[in-house]
Design an enzyme around this catalytic site. Sequence first.
Site, mmCIF file in Angstrom:
data_model
loop_
_atom_site.group_PDB
_atom_site.id
_atom_site.type_symbol
_atom_site.label_atom_id
_atom_site.label_comp_id
_atom_site.label_asym_id
_atom_site.label_seq_id
_atom_site.Cartn_x
_atom_site.Cartn_y
_atom_site.Cartn_z
ATOM 1 N N TYR A 158 3.764 42.846 19.794
ATOM 2 C CA TYR A 158 5.082 42.706 20.040
ATOM 3 C C TYR A 158 5.038 41.257 20.740
ATOM 4 O O TYR A 158 5.649 40.244 20.150
ATOM 5 C CB TYR A 158 6.136 43.443 20.599
ATOM 6 C CG TYR A 158 7.124 43.012 21.071
ATOM 7 C CD1 TYR A 158 8.311 42.987 20.019
ATOM 8 C CD2 TYR A 158 7.503 42.573 22.128
ATOM 9 C CE1 TYR A 158 9.713 42.688 20.486
ATOM 10 C CE2 TYR A 158 8.935 42.277 22.512
ATOM 11 C CZ TYR A 158 9.823 42.183 21.679
ATOM 12 O OH TYR A 158 11.218 41.884 21.916
ATOM 13 N N LYS A 162 6.296 37.483 19.253
ATOM 14 C CA LYS A 162 7.363 36.377 19.950
ATOM 15 C C LYS A 162 6.948 35.172 20.652
ATOM 16 O O LYS A 162 7.826 34.110 20.732
ATOM 17 C CB LYS A 162 8.175 37.546 21.138
ATOM 18 C CG LYS A 162 8.990 38.676 20.713
ATOM 19 C CD LYS A 162 9.982 38.382 19.566
ATOM 20 C CE LYS A 162 10.855 39.497 19.166
ATOM 21 N NZ LYS A 162 11.749 39.341 18.242
#
Length: 263
Positions: A158, A162
Amino acid sequence: MDLGLENKVVVITGPAKGMGAAITRAFGAEGCQLSLLGRDTQAIEPVAEEVRETGREAIVLPCDLTDAASCDAAVEATTKAFGRIDILVNVAGGSGPIGKTGAQTTPDEFDEIVTLNMNGCFHTIRAVAPIMMEQGAGKIVNVGGTFGMRGRAGRLAYSASKWGLRGITKSFALELGPHGINVNCVAPGMVDGERFRSKVVPEMARRLGISDEQAIERHAADYALKRITFDSDVANACLFLASDVSRQVTGLDLPVDGGWAML
């Protein structure tokens, strides 16, 4: 303050629930015309109907963000319906494996979240860019996350996705800036909502042997402002970056996290 968003045509991805729904309602309340994109159109319809009940137009279009042709088709359908696109807000995304180290994360898990969180935004921006360039104006807001600003153990996939979204944001900001197009990124921290209350808080409470209320207080203690972010905080940041109030702001990472990323 009048943000000047009345009748602007806004494309929003991931509008069905949580932050996406809050952002959709916020733009509807500003008098925008909305094109709502996602794979599960039935899940989006209730939010779209809320907007319609206020007298604003909202269309729902099927779109697989991981497929470039699907994004192109949704953008084309939007321009046929409204004649232009003024604003793109990329909210849709996933969380990936939680609590796994990088060594424990499988290649498939890594690829899946990177494809959704990075490729999805790339496909939609690439689809709307020619339209906005021809108009000589446009606003693009990507919703990232503070784990893409500080990193996070146990959230490698994740966090990587990002961080990558920040690069996409900044590169497009440089390329599209000469055409009058602003490209920015809102980076929420932990946001109060269904996932926070039903998963994050109980998991911390179980692990530490404390109450849910104590777990919430522990989360809040990590932030300079000592409080949890609401969906409305993220929505307001998106409104700001989508309006001409922020006309000289581009390539920005804007944390909306109560002061976690900067600590």
